[in-house]
Design an enzyme around this catalytic site. Sequence first.
Site, PDB file in Angstrom:
ATOM      1  N   LYS A   2       6.176  11.217   2.629  1.00 11.19           N
ATOM      2  CA  LYS A   2       5.848   9.907   2.063  1.00 11.19           C
ATOM      3  C   LYS A   2       4.821   9.981   0.940  1.00 11.19           C
ATOM      4  O   LYS A   2       4.901   9.225  -0.032  1.00 11.19           O
ATOM      5  CB  LYS A   2       5.338   8.971   3.158  1.00 11.19           C
ATOM      6  CG  LYS A   2       6.403   8.514   4.135  1.00 11.19           C
ATOM      7  CD  LYS A   2       5.835   7.503   5.115  1.00 11.19           C
ATOM      8  CE  LYS A   2       6.893   7.010   6.073  1.00 11.19           C
ATOM      9  NZ  LYS A   2       6.393   5.948   6.953  1.00 11.19           N
ATOM     10  N   ASP A  16       6.691  -0.420   5.445  1.00 10.09           N
ATOM     11  CA  ASP A  16       6.192  -0.372   6.828  1.00 10.09           C
ATOM     12  C   ASP A  16       5.275  -1.556   7.129  1.00 10.09           C
ATOM     13  O   ASP A  16       5.353  -2.164   8.199  1.00 10.09           O
ATOM     14  CB  ASP A  16       5.443   0.933   7.080  1.00 10.09           C
ATOM     15  CG  ASP A  16       6.358   2.143   7.104  1.00 10.09           C
ATOM     16  OD1 ASP A  16       7.512   2.000   7.556  1.00 10.09           O
ATOM     17  OD2 ASP A  16       5.937   3.231   6.665  1.00 10.09           O
ATOM     18  N   GLY A  34      -0.729   7.480   8.553  1.00  9.81           N
ATOM     19  CA  GLY A  34       0.308   6.883   7.716  1.00  9.81           C
ATOM     20  C   GLY A  34       0.682   5.462   8.072  1.00  9.81           C
ATOM     21  O   GLY A  34       0.631   4.556   7.243  1.00  9.81           O
TER      22      GLY A  34
END
Length: 289
Positions: A73, A109, A136
């Site tokens: 990511k 997210d 994350g």
Amino acid sequence: MSNSITGHTGLLCLLGSPVAHSISPAMHNEACRQLGLDYAYLAFDVDEEHLKEAVDGLKAMKVRGWNITMPCKNKMCALADRLSPASEISGACNTIVNEDGILTGYTTDGIGFREALKEEGFLLPGKKMTLLGAGGAATAILVQAALDGVQEIHVFNIKDPFYDRAQQIVKTLNEKTNCHVTLHDFSDKAILSEAIKNSDLLVNGTNIGMAPHTDRSIIQDPSLFHPDLFVFDVIYNPKETKLLKDAKVAGCKTANGLYMLLYQGAASFKLWTGKEMPVDIIKEKCFSK
């Protein structure tokens, strides 16, 4: 995905390692099937070392878009041409949209977190939040929540490399949003207790309590819970962690991270296709609470 793949079928995919366990192919292919969209979604096991090669190949093949999961990511951000505000601040992206070779990176997210809470009747604007963790998932939640109008966020993490990174992100959020964000050492139990007491929402953004270690909870003192507190755990295996069980006993409303996964996927799907994912159908076919 349509019933048959033809020469016109477009490709969507997931990059990361490992990916064999991912629910994303089932979710996105079912959504495409329901809406009659001619795409197929596949998962490719790609590590950080080979990410640039994979992305170059996807660009050369004019692939419409892809998701990125761990451990790629952060590196994907450096390979994108443009970044959404949330991706720029967090330094991570989980979704790429390819417009004629121009790659724009997004992180969905945090949007998934917001929509999962909304489904439970909890709206973020104006609320006070305590966030446990600065990895994350926690960072994506932190950044989007601040952008979405949360009034105050207390972030707690141990003194590790994530803590150092979080210091800069917190500084940026305080400069660029109206949210007041403070970073604390998780070992300071007095500050943690005070933050939770004054919060509307407590979020576990760590993997503490995830299977197989289901006997663990990041909050070891259940007296910290109060009935006005909503407790959210990003973990969804088990469906009810020890944290959520303890919170429920204390009278808190609770939710796990399963629908966060659903809604982050729905946000990616809309970025690629311009269509709303039929989430009620996807819930029934791919997710069981």
